[in-house]
Design a protein around this motif. Sequence first.
Motif, PDB file in Angstrom:
ATOM      1  N   CYS A   1       0.717  -1.131  -0.101  1.00  0.00           N
ATOM      2  CA  CYS A   1       0.093  -0.200  -0.181  1.00  0.00           C
ATOM      3  C   CYS A   1       0.834   1.248   0.042  1.00  0.00           C
ATOM      4  O   CYS A   1       0.206   2.448  -0.016  1.00  0.00           O
ATOM      5  CB  CYS A   1      -0.866  -0.125   1.287  1.00  0.00           C
ATOM      6  N   GLN A   2       2.267   1.197   0.120  1.00  0.00           N
ATOM      7  CA  GLN A   2       2.999   2.416   0.332  1.00  0.00           C
ATOM      8  C   GLN A   2       4.637   2.137  -0.360  1.00  0.00           C
ATOM      9  O   GLN A   2       4.611   0.740  -0.683  1.00  0.00           O
ATOM     10  CB  GLN A   2       3.142   2.607   1.608  1.00  0.00           C
ATOM     11  N   ALA A   3       5.128   3.194  -0.568  1.00  0.00           N
ATOM     12  CA  ALA A   3       6.403   3.080  -1.141  1.00  0.00           C
ATOM     13  C   ALA A   3       7.699   2.722  -0.456  1.00  0.00           C
ATOM     14  O   ALA A   3       8.620   2.108  -0.854  1.00  0.00           O
ATOM     15  CB  ALA A   3       6.703   4.304  -2.135  1.00  0.00           C
ATOM     16  N   GLU A   4       7.490   3.145   0.950  1.00  0.00           N
ATOM     17  CA  GLU A   4       8.406   3.178   1.847  1.00  0.00           C
ATOM     18  C   GLU A   4       8.592   1.670   2.562  1.00  0.00           C
ATOM     19  O   GLU A   4       7.609   0.848   2.912  1.00  0.00           O
ATOM     20  CB  GLU A   4       8.265   4.017   3.074  1.00  0.00           C
ATOM     21  N   PRO A   5       9.738   1.194   2.814  1.00  0.00           N
ATOM     22  CA  PRO A   5       9.847  -0.071   3.691  1.00  0.00           C
ATOM     23  C   PRO A   5       9.663   0.052   4.799  1.00  0.00           C
ATOM     24  O   PRO A   5       9.306   0.946   5.234  1.00  0.00           O
ATOM     25  CB  PRO A   5      11.525  -0.378   3.496  1.00  0.00           C
ATOM     26  N   ILE A   6       9.119  -1.105   5.634  1.00  0.00           N
ATOM     27  CA  ILE A   6       8.631  -1.186   6.768  1.00  0.00           C
ATOM     28  C   ILE A   6       9.666  -2.210   7.692  1.00  0.00           C
ATOM     29  O   ILE A   6       9.802  -3.142   7.310  1.00  0.00           O
ATOM     30  CB  ILE A   6       7.263  -1.708   7.050  1.00  0.00           C
ATOM     31  N   ALA A   7      10.016  -1.731   8.727  1.00  0.00           N
ATOM     32  CA  ALA A   7      10.894  -2.295   9.660  1.00  0.00           C
ATOM     33  C   ALA A   7      10.020  -3.132  10.803  1.00  0.00           C
ATOM     34  O   ALA A   7       9.085  -2.595  11.308  1.00  0.00           O
ATOM     35  CB  ALA A   7      12.093  -1.614  10.238  1.00  0.00           C
ATOM     36  N   ILE A   8      10.641  -4.224  11.027  1.00  0.00           N
ATOM     37  CA  ILE A   8       9.917  -4.890  12.361  1.00  0.00           C
ATOM     38  C   ILE A   8      10.909  -5.069  13.477  1.00  0.00           C
ATOM     39  O   ILE A   8      12.070  -5.505  13.205  1.00  0.00           O
ATOM     40  CB  ILE A   8       9.291  -6.444  11.844  1.00  0.00           C
ATOM     41  N   ALA A   9      10.313  -5.005  14.527  1.00  0.00           N
ATOM     42  CA  ALA A   9      11.347  -4.945  15.833  1.00  0.00           C
ATOM     43  C   ALA A   9      10.567  -5.645  17.042  1.00  0.00           C
ATOM     44  O   ALA A   9       9.205  -5.380  16.959  1.00  0.00           O
ATOM     45  CB  ALA A   9      11.810  -3.868  16.359  1.00  0.00           C
ATOM     46  N   ALA A  10      11.114  -6.863  17.584  1.00  0.00           N
ATOM     47  CA  ALA A  10      10.415  -7.442  18.634  1.00  0.00           C
ATOM     48  C   ALA A  10      11.370  -7.074  19.940  1.00  0.00           C
ATOM     49  O   ALA A  10      12.349  -7.383  20.024  1.00  0.00           O
ATOM     50  CB  ALA A  10      10.282  -9.084  18.292  1.00  0.00           C
ATOM     51  N   PHE A  11      10.416  -6.868  20.991  1.00  0.00           N
ATOM     52  CA  PHE A  11      11.074  -6.592  22.285  1.00  0.00           C
ATOM     53  C   PHE A  11      10.336  -7.514  23.211  1.00  0.00           C
ATOM     54  O   PHE A  11       9.152  -7.530  23.481  1.00  0.00           O
ATOM     55  CB  PHE A  11      10.740  -5.284  22.791  1.00  0.00           C
ATOM     56  N   THR A  12      11.190  -8.080  24.126  1.00  0.00           N
ATOM     57  CA  THR A  12      10.993  -8.938  25.234  1.00  0.00           C
ATOM     58  C   THR A  12      11.941  -8.870  26.414  1.00  0.00           C
ATOM     59  O   THR A  12      13.075  -8.627  26.327  1.00  0.00           O
ATOM     60  CB  THR A  12      10.683 -10.249  24.758  1.00  0.00           C
TER      61      THR A  12
END
Length: 473
Positions: free
Chosen positions: A175-186
């Motif tokens: 839906c968009q041009a920019e990349p999306i980063a994923i981060a997991a915190f625990t």
Amino acid sequence: MDECNDNWEQVRAAFQRIWGYADFRPPQGEVVRSLLSGRDALVVLPTGGGKSICFQLPALLQTGLTLVVSPLVALMENQLQELHARRLPAASLHGELPRDRRRRVLDALERGRLRLLYLSPETLLSAPVWERLCRPDVRVRGLVLDEAHCLVQWGETFRPAYRRLGAARTALRGCQAEPIAIAAFTATADSRARQTLSEVLHLRRPAQFVQSPYRANLHLNVLVMTPHGRRQRLWRFVRDRADRTGLIYTRSRRDCEYLATWLQERGCVTASYHAGLSAHERRDLEADWMSDRLRFIACTSAFGMGVNKPSVRWVVHYQAPQLLAEYVQEIGRGGRDGNPAEVLTLASEPTGWLDPEDKQRQQFFADKQRQQYERAERLARQLPSEGEVAAIARKFHDGAIALSLLHASGRIEWVDPFRYRRIQGCHRKPPLVLWEVEDFLKTRDCRWRFLLSAFGCDAEAENFRCGNCDNCR
């Protein structure tokens, strides 16, 4: 190089201006650098280690929206209250919001006025919210999974929406041009849990920051007791600490309510807290405990995440939890101010002769898991090659949970967060979650050394002695 240093000085200046600290604690600065660079990340820091700042600061410094997936309303609202006190552009979406506030949040989302949006996995994947996030004028920059161990503990058999989160990035990316980063915190993830998070979330060469769960100020103790002895020991423990803040964890609502009533009859001012209470009742109890109107409460695992009280001096497990990750999470409520806190687990003797209830409770959970796996196996034979999650959930009892288990066993993949596709070939069987803490309760070794080994901190565990647990003493 000078430009990089100048930019980092601006980051530090923003950190100091917003939070008032002189500098980052290791490895906060490294995590912030990684997220600002747009790289995926897997972050395991001990309770009280300042995880929230690590993803809040990059989100506030960048344009676009960071989605923070959080398991509990109390956790969202606690972080949101602190952000609003600093007048920062953040909001939450959940089922307890009044209609007018929900409307204001959705309006702010559409107008691009938010940097942080807190929501549960179920809310993220609900049609009204998802449709707005997919609009071309909404720019999603990052997806953060807070308390990421919940995906591992709950994603297969309790909250199956967790296992579909990995498909969200690809769907939003369309839906968009920019990349999306994923981060997991625990705060708690052993090597197996970290592998599960990487696979389910489709992390791409994530930067990993892993610190040991060791907290030198938490003094661990285990006592093996009969049923009558367990109650009396609890009563003496609580009575002798009437002026100190604490928590009593139980494994069921029934035990939680029974203990609270039993202690009230002996003059204690306390209450029970569990997921069966209304949202209003839970918020009132949290406020009473935070303000010391209640020195302690009897609670299930529903209490704790998002409730940050530094001065908790003791934590009691009236029964041992099922998982070591649960244990470490729950004892982590104690001693957040750095001062000593007592941690006591009251365990029944392991044969079950004197106290069969713990054995029966273990058997109940094991039987429930097996039944869920068996239903998933039956469903697998009836599934069309492709389909919609919502349609399967409507047609079959616990259909969404069955799909989650089939995903864990490699039988299906997600086309997007709302559709699945069957996979032909070899499959693996998801392992039953057994009573992990049994060896911990029985060990004669240093208890913190046992936990360090269990969470993959082998180098630190070698020749380790905390000096404060019951076995060391």
